[in-house]
Scaffold this motif. Structure first.
Motif, short mmCIF file in Angstrom:
data_model
loop_
_atom_site.label_atom_id
_atom_site.label_comp_id
_atom_site.label_asym_id
_atom_site.label_seq_id
_atom_site.Cartn_x
_atom_site.Cartn_y
_atom_site.Cartn_z
N GLY A 33 10.92 -14.76 0.26
CA GLY A 33 9.64 -14.50 0.86
C GLY A 33 8.78 -15.75 0.93
O GLY A 33 9.27 -16.88 1.04
N LYS A 34 7.45 -15.56 0.81
CA LYS A 34 6.50 -16.66 0.96
C LYS A 34 5.69 -16.95 -0.28
O LYS A 34 5.12 -18.02 -0.41
CB LYS A 34 5.54 -16.37 2.12
N TYR A 35 5.59 -15.99 -1.20
CA TYR A 35 4.67 -16.13 -2.32
C TYR A 35 5.42 -16.24 -3.64
O TYR A 35 6.53 -15.72 -3.81
CB TYR A 35 3.71 -14.94 -2.36
N MET A 36 4.76 -16.90 -4.60
CA MET A 36 5.31 -17.09 -5.94
C MET A 36 4.16 -17.35 -6.91
O MET A 36 3.03 -17.65 -6.49
CB MET A 36 6.30 -18.26 -5.95
N HIS A 40 14.13 -3.66 -16.23
CA HIS A 40 14.66 -2.31 -16.08
C HIS A 40 15.63 -2.03 -17.23
O HIS A 40 16.03 -2.95 -17.96
CB HIS A 40 15.36 -2.14 -14.73
N PRO A 41 16.03 -0.77 -17.44
CA PRO A 41 16.99 -0.48 -18.51
C PRO A 41 18.28 -1.26 -18.34
O PRO A 41 18.71 -1.54 -17.22
CB PRO A 41 17.21 1.04 -18.38
N PHE A 42 18.89 -1.56 -19.46
CA PHE A 42 20.08 -2.41 -19.46
C PHE A 42 21.22 -1.77 -18.67
O PHE A 42 21.99 -2.46 -17.99
CB PHE A 42 20.52 -2.67 -20.90
N ASN A 43 21.35 -0.45 -18.75
CA ASN A 43 22.44 0.24 -18.05
C ASN A 43 22.02 0.77 -16.70
O ASN A 43 22.66 1.65 -16.13
CB ASN A 43 22.98 1.37 -18.92
N ALA A 44 20.93 0.25 -16.15
CA ALA A 44 20.47 0.64 -14.82
C ALA A 44 20.95 -0.38 -13.79
O ALA A 44 21.43 -1.47 -14.12
CB ALA A 44 18.95 0.74 -14.79
N ASN A 45 20.79 0.00 -12.53
CA ASN A 45 21.21 -0.86 -11.43
C ASN A 45 20.06 -0.93 -10.43
O ASN A 45 19.69 0.07 -9.84
CB ASN A 45 22.47 -0.28 -10.77
N MET A 46 19.51 -2.12 -10.26
CA MET A 46 18.35 -2.28 -9.38
C MET A 46 18.69 -3.10 -8.15
O MET A 46 19.43 -4.09 -8.22
CB MET A 46 17.19 -2.97 -10.13
N LYS A 47 18.13 -2.66 -7.03
CA LYS A 47 18.09 -3.47 -5.83
C LYS A 47 16.63 -3.62 -5.43
O LYS A 47 15.88 -2.64 -5.46
CB LYS A 47 18.88 -2.83 -4.68
N SER A 48 16.23 -4.82 -5.06
CA SER A 48 14.83 -5.04 -4.67
C SER A 48 14.79 -5.66 -3.29
O SER A 48 15.75 -6.30 -2.83
CB SER A 48 14.11 -5.91 -5.70
N TYR A 49 13.63 -5.50 -2.63
CA TYR A 49 13.51 -5.85 -1.23
C TYR A 49 12.24 -6.66 -1.01
O TYR A 49 11.20 -6.39 -1.61
CB TYR A 49 13.49 -4.59 -0.36
N HIS A 70 0.82 -1.21 0.00
CA HIS A 70 0.00 0.00 0.00
C HIS A 70 0.86 1.26 0.00
O HIS A 70 0.59 2.21 0.72
CB HIS A 70 -0.98 0.00 1.16
N LYS A 71 1.92 1.22 -0.81
CA LYS A 71 2.77 2.40 -1.06
C LYS A 71 3.48 2.89 0.19
O LYS A 71 3.75 4.10 0.34
CB LYS A 71 1.93 3.53 -1.67
N THR A 72 3.84 1.98 1.10
CA THR A 72 4.49 2.39 2.35
C THR A 72 5.95 1.94 2.44
O THR A 72 6.72 2.55 3.18
CB THR A 72 3.73 1.82 3.55
N LEU A 73 6.35 0.89 1.71
CA LEU A 73 7.70 0.36 1.82
C LEU A 73 8.33 0.25 0.43
O LEU A 73 7.66 -0.19 -0.52
CB LEU A 73 7.69 -1.03 2.48
N PRO A 74 9.60 0.61 0.29
CA PRO A 74 10.26 0.47 -1.02
C PRO A 74 10.52 -1.00 -1.33
O PRO A 74 11.12 -1.72 -0.52
CB PRO A 74 11.55 1.26 -0.85
N LEU A 106 6.19 -7.16 8.46
CA LEU A 106 6.88 -6.18 7.61
C LEU A 106 8.38 -6.10 7.89
O LEU A 106 9.02 -5.08 7.60
CB LEU A 106 6.25 -4.80 7.76
N ARG A 107 8.98 -7.18 8.43
CA ARG A 107 10.43 -7.21 8.57
C ARG A 107 11.08 -7.54 7.22
O ARG A 107 10.53 -8.30 6.42
CB ARG A 107 10.87 -8.26 9.59
N LEU A 108 12.25 -6.96 6.99
CA LEU A 108 12.99 -7.25 5.77
C LEU A 108 13.51 -8.68 5.83
O LEU A 108 14.27 -9.02 6.73
CB LEU A 108 14.16 -6.27 5.61
N VAL A 109 13.10 -9.52 4.88
CA VAL A 109 13.51 -10.92 4.89
C VAL A 109 14.47 -11.25 3.76
O VAL A 109 15.13 -12.30 3.80
CB VAL A 109 12.29 -11.86 4.82
N ALA A 110 14.56 -10.40 2.75
CA ALA A 110 15.50 -10.67 1.66
C ALA A 110 15.81 -9.38 0.93
O ALA A 110 14.98 -8.46 0.85
CB ALA A 110 14.94 -11.70 0.68
N GLU A 111 17.01 -9.29 0.42
CA GLU A 111 17.44 -8.16 -0.40
C GLU A 111 18.14 -8.72 -1.63
O GLU A 111 19.08 -9.50 -1.51
CB GLU A 111 18.39 -7.26 0.40
N LEU A 112 17.67 -8.34 -2.81
CA LEU A 112 18.21 -8.86 -4.05
C LEU A 112 19.10 -7.82 -4.69
O LEU A 112 18.70 -6.66 -4.87
CB LEU A 112 17.09 -9.27 -5.00
#
Length: 813
Positions: free
Chosen positions: A406-409, A748-757, A340-344, A764-770
């Motif tokens: 996480g838990k879902y797929m 994402h764009p080829f020359n971009a750099n993404m991190k996902s959470y 709901h637009k609260t966590l990145p 709402l605890r952080l369980v993984a960082e990609l």
């Protein structure tokens, strides 16, 4: 008990540490807020240095002090067309964004139509906010209700219950550090010859795009019982035609927009001479970015080439979180928010907001309330994989297979393909405007019709025969075309044939709503010409003074070659009003090889109504230009309509830009429930297809590569949407007899750099960082929420990086 309180203004602060003394003296305060403006301290050479700051509300009145107009009361106000019409009224008391509570609704007005006496809240809106949020010395106020409709009543009593001045008193727009006293002249003043060492500035904005879940859509449905249109909320309908910008979050939220820096040389530019660091290093040709104008308001010097911005914020979501920024090199950084637009859930460098996307499926069913209520239930998400045929989103706790993170797929059914389509967009809008339109109703000036030749071949076919278009009695239009009356040589028509498209227009005024009948006729008399004859007549009926209901279109059937008379009746409900009737006739005659010559008729007749006297179109026998004139007695302003430019674009594939796709897949292999691992070195029964419909570009086929890590294998590849395509489909193909699992999809764009959470959807605890390669770091917690273990996903498998345990001693000996 006696209590004595003393109030004082802080004069100076002296700090003594190990014999060293530093004194800071406050020289000037803001008289309205008490905030410090100018202070003086000494540098390491024991020279005075002055720090000066400018409050933001000096430039933006909407950030100022609410006490100036809160609870202001008014009586006897006359509102017409959304404006206060009382002679000599002092509008300086208002600020755009003021909310007024109506204590007495007064009397209705006659023109424009009066507002309901049940309306209790009004908003003051300065129309100049369309261009700037700075203090407006000449505001153009209109007053609207919560739906955005302009208020019209007289003798109204009201009071301001919430000020448009938002009390943002600690924000600053400028700061200057120098060696000369800016108060030396008795005024706060800087000049180019002063000894300024450093300076910065900030611009604010209050007009921002919002998200599409703030806007409703309506479809207009005819109610045949009363021959009137009604608005029905529908996700496939048109956007709202009247909105209140303050209730939609488009106005009223002041946020930092651009950070400015003074970019010029220093006074000392001779590198061969000696340097006196106690005196040297002052800014050359210094000039303020924010300075006072003739109205004593701060305004920016937007033409200065010495002041440049080094960072700007371009998008915020409805929770006030920054979604997109840009640096001085033009490089964007974007953030995607979930839950709901609260966590990145993803942060990407060198990418725009609409060019990057991450889907980990964790917040698919996330609710932030026990009884969630969505104001716009059909609002489109930034990215949505629910409801795709042949798929389902499952909880790993209910299966024997663990999710990649996480838990879902997502699960793709055996021997099937899951297809997700994305739009391909060349660019997205970065700004929008409020449309303030004035509407003047029209009335019939001279009844009748006019005609216009849209296309003809050969040219000037009808130039010598305007009488071939004529009124038909008093209630219709009639087109007759005789090609032998044309100025075009007969031999040209015989060898080439001819084509024409003619439009005829008439106007009718319906004073009583009801069901009206009309007909279309094609009458074709053919000669001995060969080849097919295409002949089509159609009519479009438009409401002249309203867009509250759509136009209607009707077509008569095509008349085949030969003597053919085709007649078709139509009927429709029409509310009262003035209508423009546009008849279009198309014909395509082949070359002729003899006599008789053909001619063609097209008729429109508006002739009957249910239990209502016939409504005739009053036209004279001689055709000519007939028109409408405006009715100046009761013109009025229209509310601000919603547009698609007002909200952030959803994820789309940028046109002709190299992109990168990445995901993790898992096939049904081994027996996870009994701990039997999959012994394959790679999965062979699935692939990802990127297709561009209606394009000659070959499909991009991606297959899993690399090692299988804890049952999951990565799919990665690049693609480019070519020029001319409008969509791309992402196909997950499962050619195996078992289920295909998909997780952690990224584009994402080829020359971009993404991190996902990835977060736990409950606590709402952080369980993984990609990371940038879509490899995960996993975080595990104990029951108290303390981090106890960190794991890293590598090509050799999942490795434990750190592990921590703690406990309290239970027994003391």
């Amino acid at each position: 008990t006696k209590v004595i309180s003393y109030h004082a203004v802080l004069d100076s602060v002296v700090v003594i540490d190990k014999g060293s003394q530093v004194s800071t003296k406050n020289l000037a305060y803001d008289a309205q807020t008490g905030e410090l403006l100018v202070s003086r301290t000494n540098n390491e050479f024991n020279r005075p240095i002055y720090n000066t700051s400018y409050p933001a509300y000096w430039a933006y009145s909407g950030m100022g002090l609410a006490y100036k107009n809160i609870d202001a009361r008014f009586s006897g106000l006359n509102f017409a067309d959304g404006k206060i019409t009382n002679p000599g009224f002092d509008f300086s008391v208002f600020e755009s964004g003021d909310e007024l509570y109506i204590t007495y609704p007064g009397s209705p007005t006659s023109c424009p139509a009066p507002s309901s006496d049940a309306i209790k809240l009004l908003w003051a809106l300065d129309k100049n906010k369309n261009n700037s949020s700075l203090t407006d010395p000449a505001p153009d106020f209109i007053f609207i209700d919560e739906a955005g409709k302009l208020y019209n009543r007289s003798g109204v009593q009201c009071r301001i219950i919430r000020s448009g001045r938002r009390n943002m008193l600690e924000s600053q727009v400028a700061s200057v550090t120098g060696m000369t006293n800016p108060l030396a002249t008795g005024k706060l003043l800087f000049n180019a010859n002063g000894k300024q060492v450093n300076a910065s500035a900030v611009e604010f904005r209050e007009k921002w795009m919002t998200e599409n879940d703030q806007f409703r859509r309506f479809s207009r449905i005819m109610n045949p019982a009363i021959c009137a249109y009604q608005d029905i909320e529908s996700g496939s309908g048109a956007l709202e035609q009247n909105i209140n910008p303050y209730r939609k979050g488009l106005l009223g939220n002041f946020r930092a927009y651009r950070n400015m820096v003074f970019y010029d040389g220093r006074m000392e530019n001779d590198t061969t001479g000696n340097t006196n660091i106690a005196e040297n290093g002052m800014l050359k040709d210094f000039k303020l970015y924010w300075d006072f104008n003739g109205y004593s308001n701060l305004v920016p010097d937007e033409t200065s080439i010495q002041w440049v911005w080094n960072a700007r914020s371009t998008r915020y979501n409805t929770k006030g979180l920054e979604m997109e920024t840009q640096d001085a090199l033009g490089v964007f950084t974007a953030a995607q928010y979930g839950y709901h637009k609260t966590l990145p859930v993803a942060i990407t460098g060198n990418s725009r907001y609409n060019e990057m996307v991450y889907m980990g499926f964790e917040d698919n069913n996330y609710d932030e309330a026990l009884h969630p209520y969505s104001t716009v239930p059909y609002a489109q998400k930034f990215i949505d994989f629910t409801g795709i045929p042949n798929t389902s989103i499952v909880n790993a706790n209910n299966t024997a297979v663990n999710a990649h993170s996480g838990k879902y797929m997502m699960v793709v059914n055996p021997n099937s393909t899951a297809v997700k389509q994305f739009e391909v967009e060349p660019a997205v809008a970065d700004d929008f405007s409020f449309a303030y339109d004035h509407f003047v109703p029209k009335q019939i000036f001279e009844r009748g019709m006019n005609h216009q030749i849209i296309y003809e071949y050969p040219e000037n076919l009808l130039s010598s025969n305007p009488a071939t278009i004529e009124t038909w009695g008093d209630n219709g239009m009639h087109l007759t075309l005789y090609p032998w009356l044309s100025t075009v040589p007969r031999e040209t028509i015989i060898s080439n044939g001819y084509t024409y498209t003619i439009q005829m227009r008439q106007y009718v005024e319906i004073t009583q709503p009801g069901v009206y009948h009309f007909g279309l006729t094609n009458y074709r008399v053919s000669g001995t010409g060969t080849g097919p004859v295409n002949n089509m007549g159609g009519v479009a009926i438009y409401p002249v003074n309203s867009n509250d209901y759509p136009a209607v279109n009707y077509e008569s059937p095509i008349s085949p070659a030969g003597v053919t008379y085709t007649w078709q009746h139509f009927s429709a409900c029409f509310p009262a009003g003035i209508y423009e009737i546009v008849c279009t006739a198309d014909a395509d005659f082949p070359p002729f090889n003899g006599q008789p010559w053909p001619y063609d008729h097209f008729y429109f007749q508006f002739f009957d109504a249910n239990n209502i006297p016939n409504i005739y179109i009053d036209g004279g026998p001689v055709p000519g230009y007939k028109s409408l004139n405006t009715q100046n007695t009761c013109g009025y302003d229209l509310p601000v309509p919603a547009t698609a430019y007002m909200y952030h674009a959803r994820f789309s594939i940028p046109l002709n830009k190299k992109m990168l796709f990445s995901a993790w897949v898992r096939e049904s292999c081994g027996d996870p429930a009994n701990g039997i691992p999959c012994k394959q070195s790679g999965y062979q029964n699935n692939q990802v297809q990127l297709k561009f419909p209606n394009s000659t570009v070959s499909d991009v086929i991606l297959r899993p590569t690399g090692p299988i890590i804890d049952g999951w294998q990565r799919v990665e590849g690049e693609f480019t949407a070519p020029v001319g395509v409008y969509a791309m489909t992402l196909n997950f193909v499962n050619s195996g007899a078992g289920q295909l699992y998909v997780d952690d999809i990224r584009i994402h764009p080829f020359n971009a750099n993404m991190k996902s959470y990835v977060y736990d959807p409950v606590n709402l605890r952080l369980v993984a960082e990609l990371d940038a390669n879509n490899y995960a770091s996993f975080y595990e917690y104990d029951e108290e929420g303390t981090l106890i273990r960190t794991k890293a996903e590598t090509r050799e498998g999942i490795k434990t990086i750190t592990e921590t345990r703690s406990a309290l001693q239970k027994v003391i000996h």
